[in-house]
Scaffold this active site. Structure first.
Site, mmCIF file in Angstrom:
data_model
loop_
_atom_site.group_PDB
_atom_site.id
_atom_site.type_symbol
_atom_site.label_atom_id
_atom_site.label_comp_id
_atom_site.label_asym_id
_atom_site.label_seq_id
_atom_site.Cartn_x
_atom_site.Cartn_y
_atom_site.Cartn_z
ATOM 1 N N ASN A 260 68.132 63.286 -32.887
ATOM 2 C CA ASN A 260 68.006 64.118 -34.085
ATOM 3 C C ASN A 260 68.442 65.542 -33.732
ATOM 4 O O ASN A 260 67.716 66.248 -33.038
ATOM 5 C CB ASN A 260 66.535 64.084 -34.547
ATOM 6 N N TRP A 261 69.614 65.935 -34.225
ATOM 7 C CA TRP A 261 70.128 67.274 -33.878
ATOM 8 C C TRP A 261 69.399 68.382 -34.627
ATOM 9 O O TRP A 261 69.572 69.546 -34.308
ATOM 10 C CB TRP A 261 71.625 67.365 -34.200
ATOM 11 N N LYS A 262 68.653 68.007 -35.656
ATOM 12 C CA LYS A 262 67.993 69.019 -36.515
ATOM 13 C C LYS A 262 69.037 70.008 -37.038
ATOM 14 O O LYS A 262 70.183 69.621 -37.261
ATOM 15 C CB LYS A 262 66.852 69.706 -35.766
ATOM 16 N N GLU B 209 55.629 59.792 -33.895
ATOM 17 C CA GLU B 209 55.865 61.111 -33.312
ATOM 18 C C GLU B 209 54.613 61.969 -33.437
ATOM 19 O O GLU B 209 54.386 62.593 -34.483
ATOM 20 C CB GLU B 209 57.015 61.801 -34.048
ATOM 21 N N GLY C 115 64.648 64.726 -29.911
ATOM 22 C CA GLY C 115 65.080 65.983 -30.507
ATOM 23 C C GLY C 115 65.878 66.798 -29.513
ATOM 24 O O GLY C 115 67.075 66.580 -29.305
ATOM 25 N N GLY C 116 65.202 67.736 -28.851
ATOM 26 C CA GLY C 116 65.869 68.681 -27.948
ATOM 27 C C GLY C 116 66.835 68.041 -26.960
ATOM 28 O O GLY C 116 67.974 68.504 -26.800
ATOM 29 N N HIS D 5 60.117 63.124 -41.230
ATOM 30 C CA HIS D 5 59.927 63.884 -39.991
ATOM 31 C C HIS D 5 58.845 64.934 -40.238
ATOM 32 O O HIS D 5 58.745 65.489 -41.329
ATOM 33 C CB HIS D 5 61.249 64.543 -39.578
ATOM 34 N N SER E 297 59.068 65.231 -27.169
ATOM 35 C CA SER E 297 59.403 65.720 -25.830
ATOM 36 C C SER E 297 59.796 64.613 -24.855
ATOM 37 O O SER E 297 59.505 64.697 -23.654
ATOM 38 C CB SER E 297 58.257 66.574 -25.259
ATOM 39 N N GLY F 247 58.764 69.063 -29.598
ATOM 40 C CA GLY F 247 59.343 70.357 -29.244
ATOM 41 C C GLY F 247 58.404 71.238 -28.442
ATOM 42 O O GLY F 247 58.649 72.420 -28.235
ATOM 43 N N GLU G 126 58.612 67.896 -39.490
ATOM 44 C CA GLU G 126 59.111 69.216 -39.960
ATOM 45 C C GLU G 126 59.375 69.171 -41.459
ATOM 46 O O GLU G 126 59.172 70.161 -42.163
ATOM 47 C CB GLU G 126 60.381 69.585 -39.172
HETATM 48 C C1 PEP Z 1 61.852 65.189 -32.931
HETATM 49 O O1 PEP Z 1 62.095 66.233 -33.495
HETATM 50 O O2 PEP Z 1 61.877 64.120 -33.563
HETATM 51 C C2 PEP Z 1 61.500 65.251 -31.518
HETATM 52 C C3 PEP Z 1 60.968 64.201 -30.956
HETATM 53 O O3 PEP Z 1 61.773 66.421 -30.895
HETATM 54 P P1 PEP Z 1 61.643 66.715 -29.301
HETATM 55 O O4 PEP Z 1 62.247 65.537 -28.597
HETATM 56 O O5 PEP Z 1 62.427 67.976 -29.106
HETATM 57 O O6 PEP Z 1 60.187 66.853 -29.045
#
Ligand code: PEP
Length: 252
Positions: A9-11, A169, A236-237, A97, A215, A175, A99
């Site tokens: 997920n590039w957000k 999640e 994500g990241g 998600h 993470s 994050g 967010e």
């Molecule tokens: C996400 O945003 O779905 C996520 C899991 O982010 P991260 O891996 O950066 O925690």
């Protein structure tokens, strides 16, 4: 046999040029995906077609949007419908998600409508669920996640559920650098699968891919993915760094 999936997920990150470079670097890493594995890349809306085009000759690599509208079409300025995404060849849509829930006030009921739009257009939802820190500290995470599943998914019949992917999640791990332990992830994934079994039967539950997100990185992916009920990850990241993302894919 359910699919093992790593989704990135590039957000709201990267320019088109940076995104193209990232995809090309991932493709250059020579990932060989067996039949039961898939990679999903979820860029921002303006890039979905480009990413689809770049990956079209790579079996097992799919493209997702990060959201879609809950309505079919019409006067909803700024929204993107599931039908539009289907018309440009997109495969999956990430829905719910944390967010989106937190900053855009998405509710379980609204997500149920989005899921219907996605499925009606032949796409697959990646439905995100997971609890905030205070819920985990109060040890009421199972009831919290059960309610998310019930209010957004349980109107579906067993046939429709076959096209759904769930991503667990925990919000406190997204994050933040804090990862759920492999045991915490396994416990919740097993709980989700048991809930689905109770509602839809054992076969439906065994066929459901449940991804872990929060993470996840090259150093912890293998341990998380080794859990019997963890069928891959929503990343994500680490999905923004080709070497990290490909290392996570290889951990499958
Ligand atoms: C996400 O945003 O779905 C996520 C899991 O982010 P991260 O891996 O950066 O925690």
């Amino acid at each position: 046999m359910r699919k093992k999936i790593v989704a990135g997920n590039w957000k709201m990150n990267l320019t088109l040029a940076e995104g193209e470079q990232l995809v090309n670097d991932i493709l250059a890493a020579g990932i060989n995906l067996p039949e039961d594995q898939a990679v999903v890349i979820a860029p921002p809306f303006p890039y979905v077609q480009k990413v689809k085009q770049l990956t079209r000759n790579y079996p097992g690599i799919f493209v997702a949007a990060q959201n879609c509208a809950s309505e079919k079409s019409g006067a909803y300025t700024g929204e993107v419908s599931a039908a539009m995404l289907a018309s440009v060849g997109i495969d999956y849509v990430i829905l719910g998600h944390s967010e989106r829930r937190e900053y855009f006030s998405e509710t379980n009921a609204q997500l149920a409508k989005k899921i219907d739009q996605v499925l009606a257009n032949g796409l697959k939802p990646i439905f995100c669920c997971g609890e905030p820190l205070e819920v985990r500290q109060a040890e009421t995470q199972n009831a919290y996640v059960a309610k998310q599943l019930e209010e957004s998914l349980y109107h579906l019949d067993a046939e429709a559920l076959k096209n759904v992917v769930i991503a667990y999640e925990p919000i406190w791990a997204i994050g933040t650098g804090l990862t759920a332990s492999a045991q915490q992830a396994q416990d919740m994934h097993a709980f989700i699968r048991a809930q689905i079994a109770a509602k839809y039967g054992r076969e439906a539950a065994l066929g459901l891919s449940i991804l872990y997100g929060g993470s996840a990185k090259p150093s912890n992916a293998a341990e998380l993915f080794a859990c019997p009920d963890v069928d891959g990850g929503l990343i994500g990241g680490a999905s923004l760094v080709a070497a990290d993302f490909t290392a996570i894919i290889k951990s499958l």
